[in-house]
Design an enzyme around this catalytic site. Sequence first.
Site, short mmCIF file in Angstrom:
data_model
loop_
_atom_site.label_atom_id
_atom_site.label_comp_id
_atom_site.label_asym_id
_atom_site.label_seq_id
_atom_site.Cartn_x
_atom_site.Cartn_y
_atom_site.Cartn_z
N ARG A 1 41.25 -120.54 -66.49
CA ARG A 1 41.76 -121.69 -66.99
C ARG A 1 43.11 -122.16 -66.02
O ARG A 1 43.48 -123.51 -66.47
CB ARG A 1 42.41 -121.22 -68.34
CG ARG A 1 41.66 -120.60 -69.41
CD ARG A 1 40.39 -121.36 -69.61
NE ARG A 1 39.27 -120.93 -69.06
CZ ARG A 1 38.03 -121.73 -68.81
NH1 ARG A 1 38.06 -122.74 -69.48
NH2 ARG A 1 37.11 -121.22 -68.11
N ASP B 1 24.52 -127.97 -75.37
CA ASP B 1 25.74 -127.96 -74.39
C ASP B 1 25.96 -126.25 -75.04
O ASP B 1 25.78 -125.81 -75.99
CB ASP B 1 26.71 -128.72 -74.94
CG ASP B 1 28.03 -128.49 -74.16
OD1 ASP B 1 27.85 -127.93 -72.88
OD2 ASP B 1 28.89 -128.90 -74.59
N GLU B 2 26.56 -125.51 -73.86
CA GLU B 2 27.01 -124.07 -74.31
C GLU B 2 26.05 -123.19 -74.66
O GLU B 2 26.19 -122.60 -75.76
CB GLU B 2 28.47 -124.03 -75.17
CG GLU B 2 29.53 -125.17 -74.69
CD GLU B 2 30.28 -124.52 -73.52
OE1 GLU B 2 30.19 -123.45 -72.94
OE2 GLU B 2 31.57 -125.09 -73.37
N LYS C 1 30.58 -130.08 -66.58
CA LYS C 1 29.19 -130.01 -67.38
C LYS C 1 29.15 -131.18 -68.58
O LYS C 1 28.20 -131.70 -68.72
CB LYS C 1 29.28 -128.76 -67.89
CG LYS C 1 29.86 -128.60 -69.14
CD LYS C 1 29.56 -127.18 -69.83
CE LYS C 1 30.67 -126.78 -70.84
NZ LYS C 1 30.65 -127.79 -71.84
N THR C 2 30.27 -131.69 -69.20
CA THR C 2 30.45 -132.66 -69.88
C THR C 2 29.99 -133.93 -69.26
O THR C 2 29.43 -134.76 -69.84
CB THR C 2 32.11 -132.75 -70.56
OG1 THR C 2 32.37 -131.60 -71.15
CG2 THR C 2 31.99 -134.01 -71.48
N GLN D 1 30.48 -117.25 -68.95
CA GLN D 1 31.75 -117.62 -69.89
C GLN D 1 31.09 -117.28 -71.32
O GLN D 1 31.48 -117.74 -72.17
CB GLN D 1 32.21 -118.86 -69.80
CG GLN D 1 32.65 -119.25 -68.70
CD GLN D 1 33.16 -120.74 -68.85
OE1 GLN D 1 33.96 -121.07 -69.22
NE2 GLN D 1 32.63 -121.44 -67.82
#
Length: 750
Positions: A712, A341-342, A149-150, A372
């Site tokens: 993770r 973002d997020e 996504k970044t 998340q």
Amino acid sequence: MIDREGPPEEEKKDREHDPGPGDKAPGAHGSGPEDDDQQGNSFFDLIEGLALRHRNDPEGSRPQSPADLPDLSISDYSNVGSTEPELKKIDELQAIIKSIEEKPVKLSEIKFERTYKIDYAGQLNRSQLEAVVTVNGPVLVIAGAGSGKTRVIVHRVAFMIENGIDPGEILLLTFTRKAASEMLGRVQKLLSDNAAGKVFGGTFHSFSNYILRKYANLIGVPNNFTIIDDEDSADTIDLIRSEMKIDKKEKAFPRKNRIQEIISSARNRNLSVREVVENEFTGLKEFIPAIELIKQGYEKYKKICRILDYDDLMDVLRDSLRDNPLFRKRLSAQYRYIMVDEYQDTNVVQKEIVEYLSEENRNILIVGDDSQSIYSFRGANYENILRFPQKYPDCRVIKIEENYRSNQKILDFTNEIILNARIGYKKHLHSSILHDAFPEVRKFYDQEAEAEFIVDRILEYREKGVSLDQVAILVRAFWHARYIEVELNKRSIPYVAVGGLKFNERKHVKDVISYLRIIMNPYDAVAWHRVLKYIPGVGFATAGKIIERILSEGALGPASYASGKFAEGLRRLAEMINKAQAPGISIGRMIAIIREYYSPILQSREYDYQIRLLDINVLAELASKYNSLEKFLTEFALDPPSRNFGTKTVPLIDESEDNPLTISTIHSAKGLEWHSVIIPHALDGLIPSVRALKNIEEIEEERRLFYVACSRAKQDLLITMPSFVATYNAFLSYPSRFLVEISREKFYYK
């Protein structure tokens, strides 16, 4: 608030120490007596008895679970409670999601009519590219874990700049300054110019601070206001309480940090103090009127002193956008393109700010993953991302499902975790990374056996060339790692604790160690300073005088507490020390005596004192293996781990050779990744937390938390559990219900 710069705060203690006081997991066995002191003694006796039986008959004393993981189904677990309003809300959210899922996916051909500096089509997959080139109108990007996504945000900013959009008209809101800085730095590197420097990229708080000062005259805010942080806020609240003469009575009044947390939570979520306390701090109901009064005084005090706390920055900006049309119009004209973002981590106030800013131009892109969303205890509202299509019915929804982090076997496992979620967009992550090993689930006799296996596995990773800093132990609550930390210390394996303190650095553990140091050495002035401060009436200066007398007499004698307002406290301390110094007494018994004395002190100072007492029980278990107090204190040093834990049969690891491995709370691990991830204590009531078993929305957040932990891992995922964990009022032995829901062919179990 989640929007903080710098290292993450220790996750809220009432969320990190589970199961909580008074809670009992459905299916948990047994509970202690109602009297707190009796509870502690019975627990201590239980553990001591189990340990003795294990030493005498290690196989015969093995507790048997009612059923092992392969034999269980979700029907063997208690149902999670839900109210009619909660079920209605879930149905509404499911309807919104269904309307999106049923829309036909239109993948229009993307053609570039000009040449760009960046090869967008070559550097991005199809879904990423679509998100980058869709510049106008509302866009919802559901970016799965590890899907880049970044990369999407970075290339989208670059694409807009390359298409002639003024960088000064672009607003990028993130949740850390570091994230915004890194993104815009990558844009500058891609474009090889400084245009991205004109983009406003930063946290919600930094943006609010900038705007409020710039437009102070327009919105009626003093431009020289001072910002106070959470600690300053708590101190101010304490001052207000003192000025209002709201004192402790028959029951300890909530501490300043707790009051600050309640007030902040209410503001972040548009709730009243009463609603927050009645829903989340039921033990404080009797203090609701006083807390409401303190809140009123706190607000007046800030206005008089021209100060704003973190929440004020959000509230004042939101209110000004809502109530001042001219101000809203000016910001809309300045920031025509907005990216967040997020987005799943935004709270209600932040969501409203974004909606007011994008109201006129509607060029709003949000990026996030509802799977998340794990910060509800800090005000984040998972509904924000789910309801985005409700606010913008014409929004473009783009799912990014190709994962660049984990191998496919781990993704098969994590996909099933989230597939069983009651709420959320359905995603199926896939990866081109192949790996032979399945995620592994292991069960052990007790917590010590679990810890020994985990450390053995860590050393195996190291022998295979996996550096320690590529290994992480992720825990739901930090006390789940107590035995693991001890085992790491014994073998001189370096580690860092993230999201909590190391076991031997925790305040209450250090307190008990200080009492033991005094018993061994009455001249230990450092230890005396630590314990004397808990006696009412003894300040720093008084403690110094008492210590001078102790050093001259070699003990805390009668003369030290002959008179004065602190005499009774000193007398009781002296009695405890004399009792613990009796000839022939075992170290375990010493700790039991200290625990009896220290428990009331701990209870008066810490709301979660019963959880902290569990750490003291661990100390007693560890100390019971030593015949010498001096040896125990030497080996269980409060300083960083040293080599004296090593033996000839255990490899010594030179800290200069290896960067430390990570022990982290799951909350603090979000956004990070490691080659190998280990998740211990996967028992129902721990993962998910016992506190969540009463509410459907909370259990769904626990599922997302488990999903975040497992996702993770890049190559190896190990999940472990002891056969049982005995808390102060429950006996937990069922595997996590989240594991039971996963198809058995998706993981290896032993």
